[in-house]
Design an enzyme around this catalytic site. Structure first.
Site, PDB file in Angstrom:
ATOM      1  N   GLU A   1      18.132  15.213 -24.644  1.00 47.00           N
ATOM      2  CA  GLU A   1      18.983  16.297 -25.171  1.00 47.00           C
ATOM      3  C   GLU A   1      19.629  15.977 -26.518  1.00 47.00           C
ATOM      4  OE1 GLU A   1      21.820  16.387 -21.827  1.00 47.00           O
ATOM      5  OE2 GLU A   1      23.398  15.930 -23.284  1.00 47.00           O
TER       6      GLU A   1
ATOM      7  N   HIS B   1      24.390  21.432 -21.528  1.00 43.26           N
ATOM      8  CA  HIS B   1      25.489  20.492 -21.241  1.00 43.26           C
ATOM      9  C   HIS B   1      26.852  21.183 -21.352  1.00 43.26           C
ATOM     10  CE1 HIS B   1      26.112  15.903 -21.013  1.00 43.26           C
ATOM     11  NE2 HIS B   1      27.183  16.494 -20.526  1.00 43.26           N
TER      12      HIS B   1
HETATM   13  P1  NAD Z   1      32.380   9.849 -10.044  1.00 47.86           P
HETATM   14  O1  NAD Z   1      32.432   8.507 -10.656  1.00 47.86           O
HETATM   15  O2  NAD Z   1      33.630  10.455  -9.502  1.00 47.86           O
HETATM   16  O3  NAD Z   1      31.303   9.854  -8.851  1.00 47.86           O
HETATM   17  C1  NAD Z   1      30.044   9.262  -8.966  1.00 47.86           C
HETATM   18  C2  NAD Z   1      29.583   8.892  -7.565  1.00 47.86           C
HETATM   19  O4  NAD Z   1      28.237   8.415  -7.652  1.00 47.86           O
HETATM   20  C3  NAD Z   1      30.423   7.765  -6.919  1.00 47.86           C
HETATM   21  O5  NAD Z   1      30.879   8.172  -5.637  1.00 47.86           O
HETATM   22  C4  NAD Z   1      29.440   6.613  -6.819  1.00 47.86           C
HETATM   23  O6  NAD Z   1      29.660   5.779  -5.675  1.00 47.86           O
HETATM   24  C5  NAD Z   1      28.125   7.362  -6.709  1.00 47.86           C
HETATM   25  N1  NAD Z   1      26.946   6.552  -7.011  1.00 47.86           N
HETATM   26  C6  NAD Z   1      26.839   5.477  -7.822  1.00 47.86           C
HETATM   27  N2  NAD Z   1      25.573   4.996  -7.776  1.00 47.86           N
HETATM   28  C7  NAD Z   1      24.892   5.799  -6.921  1.00 47.86           C
HETATM   29  C8  NAD Z   1      23.551   5.822  -6.457  1.00 47.86           C
HETATM   30  N3  NAD Z   1      22.665   4.904  -6.847  1.00 47.86           N
HETATM   31  N4  NAD Z   1      23.190   6.796  -5.588  1.00 47.86           N
HETATM   32  C9  NAD Z   1      24.069   7.716  -5.171  1.00 47.86           C
HETATM   33  N5  NAD Z   1      25.365   7.738  -5.571  1.00 47.86           N
HETATM   34  C10 NAD Z   1      25.757   6.794  -6.446  1.00 47.86           C
HETATM   35  O7  NAD Z   1      31.722  10.789 -11.143  1.00 47.86           O
HETATM   36  P2  NAD Z   1      31.826  12.382 -11.263  1.00 47.86           P
HETATM   37  O8  NAD Z   1      33.085  12.761 -11.960  1.00 47.86           O
HETATM   38  O9  NAD Z   1      31.525  13.010  -9.948  1.00 47.86           O
HETATM   39  O10 NAD Z   1      30.643  12.684 -12.281  1.00 47.86           O
HETATM   40  C11 NAD Z   1      29.300  12.300 -11.981  1.00 47.86           C
HETATM   41  C12 NAD Z   1      28.512  12.286 -13.281  1.00 47.86           C
HETATM   42  O11 NAD Z   1      28.462  13.630 -13.791  1.00 47.86           O
HETATM   43  C13 NAD Z   1      29.175  11.483 -14.424  1.00 47.86           C
HETATM   44  O12 NAD Z   1      28.816  10.133 -14.391  1.00 47.86           O
HETATM   45  C14 NAD Z   1      28.661  12.160 -15.656  1.00 47.86           C
HETATM   46  O13 NAD Z   1      27.491  11.489 -16.069  1.00 47.86           O
HETATM   47  C15 NAD Z   1      28.297  13.568 -15.184  1.00 47.86           C
HETATM   48  N6  NAD Z   1      29.124  14.626 -15.794  1.00 47.86           N
HETATM   49  C16 NAD Z   1      28.512  15.675 -16.411  1.00 47.86           C
HETATM   50  C17 NAD Z   1      29.285  16.692 -16.976  1.00 47.86           C
HETATM   51  C18 NAD Z   1      28.660  17.888 -17.666  1.00 47.86           C
HETATM   52  O14 NAD Z   1      29.334  18.580 -18.434  1.00 47.86           O
HETATM   53  N7  NAD Z   1      27.408  18.212 -17.405  1.00 47.86           N
HETATM   54  C19 NAD Z   1      30.679  16.613 -16.918  1.00 47.86           C
HETATM   55  C20 NAD Z   1      31.267  15.528 -16.250  1.00 47.86           C
HETATM   56  C21 NAD Z   1      30.495  14.546 -15.693  1.00 47.86           C
END
Ligand code: NAD
Length: 336
Positions: A266, A298
């Site tokens: 992206e 995004h």
């Molecule tokens: P978070 O850190 O609260 O949760 C992530 C979860 O993933 C945790 O519970 C962790 O234990 C789990 N995890 C780690 N490795 C894993 C694996 N191998 N398999 C399964 N689960 C696993 O993060 P969040 O706030 O829920 O956000 C998740 C992701 O979303 C962020 O890392 C970011 O990349 C993305 N995000 C995208 C946007 C967007 O605008 N599109 C906005 C915010 C976040």
């Protein structure tokens, strides 16, 4: 003297929200529309902090340049930090902060917007009706009620998505290496193995950070575990999904639909108006030809509340660090 901050990849809404933050007047801002990379890093000369977003490149080379320009702090206006070399920053004495949670509701609600649009073909219906085509052919969706959803990652956004899906009357299976059994029991959500989540889901949603172990978690092998006709949702990071394998699964009809808010390649495409350009990314071009693929650029984070929170945390951290104080709790990144 006010701390000088160089803001990269600035869009009009970033400028408005940052300048509206409670401590905005305490900062001397330079807004750049270009992204941070090694070649652009010298633009931070005179700044104490660089403020970056998801597609800026804070790799070793860029951070070295920033440090040579006098930058002491990189403030991410996002949660994910796969674009930052945290170890290099520590070695070079540059502190990194992020905004770990600005509005998980914004991201979760966008996930649901994508699911409902894709499943009920709203994207196609909207265009048809505007052309005075009132036919319903090809617009058949399925009831979410009673179906099974799979949620990979039950952190802040995944947990909310799972709860909302329960509200639709779906059975929810989840996988997370750090499960939260109390939360799951409270919402009648069941943790199981990754393969079973993929295999039983009618709707599979990814909510994990991009890490070496999550890169291409959706690949040829795991796509083959999925039910024929299932819907895949990815609002997390593009490289969780191997695009070539995804296209094959769509071409063969194995997947019922795909909604993406993020895409592996992206950078340089999403967030930009390329409507007068020739798209050079052939895989993205192919994805855009499928009627059952829905792509947003995004934008899951893009609510007033999320922007205000990002701006508040970012400005507070810049002011605190410039005064030799600690960043807000939980916002500082250190090498793992
Ligand atoms: P978070 O850190 O609260 O949760 C992530 C979860 O993933 C945790 O519970 C962790 O234990 C789990 N995890 C780690 N490795 C894993 C694996 N191998 N398999 C399964 N689960 C696993 O993060 P969040 O706030 O829920 O956000 C998740 C992701 O979303 C962020 O890392 C970011 O990349 C993305 N995000 C995208 C946007 C967007 O605008 N599109 C906005 C915010 C976040």
């Amino acid at each position: 003297m006010k701390p000088h901050v160089a803001v990269y990849d600035t869009k009009p809404y970033d400028r408005v929200s940052l300048l509206s933050a409670p401590q905005a007047d305490a900062i001397d801002w330079s807004f750049h529309s270009f992204r941070l990379e090694e070649a652009t890093a010298t633009s931070a000369t005179g700044a104490i902090a660089a403020c970056i977003f998801v597609n800026d490149q804070a790799d070793r080379e860029s951070i070295t340049q920033l440090a040579e320009c006098g930058v002491k702090h990189i403030a991410l206006r996002c949660a994910g930090y796969n674009n930052v070399d945290v170890e290099a920053a520590a070695e070079l004495g540059v502190q990194i902060t992020r905004v770990p949670s600005y509005s998980p509701h914004a991201v979760a609600e966008h996930t649901l917007a994508l699911l409902l649009t894709l499943n009920r073909r709203i994207h196609r219906a909207f265009n048809r009706v505007r052309e005075l085509n009132f036919s319903l052919n090809g617009l058949v969706g399925f009831d979410l009620h009673g179906k099974t959803a799979g949620v990979v990652g039950t952190g802040r956004t995944g947990a909310l998505v799972a709860q909302i899906l329960r509200g639709f009357g779906m059975h929810v299976l989840a996988y997370d290496p750090m499960p939260n059994p109390e939360w799951a029991a409270r919402h009648d959500i069941h943790y199981t193995e990754l393969k079973d989540v993929f295999g039983e889901a009618d709707v599979l949603s990814l909510h994990v950070p991009l890490l070496p172990e999550t890169k291409h978690i959706v690949n040829e092998e795991s796509l083959a575990w999925m039910k024929r006709g299932a819907i895949l949702l990815n609002v997390s990071r593009g490289a969780l999904v191997e695009t070539t394998a995804l296209i094959q699964a769509l071409k063969s009809g194995a997947l019922g639909g795909v909604a993406l808010d993020v895409y592996e390649e992206e950078e340089g495409i999403f967030f930009e108006d390329l409507s007068n350009e020739l798209l050079q990314d052939d895989e993205l071009a192919r994805l855009l030809t499928f009627p059952n693929v829905l792509i947003t650029s995004h934008q899951a984070f893009l609510t007033r509340e999320a922007l205000a929170e990002i701006a508040r945390v970012t400005t507070e951290n810049v002011v605190n660090l410039s005064q030799g104080q600690r960043p807000l709790p939980g916002t500082e990144l250190a090498p793992s």
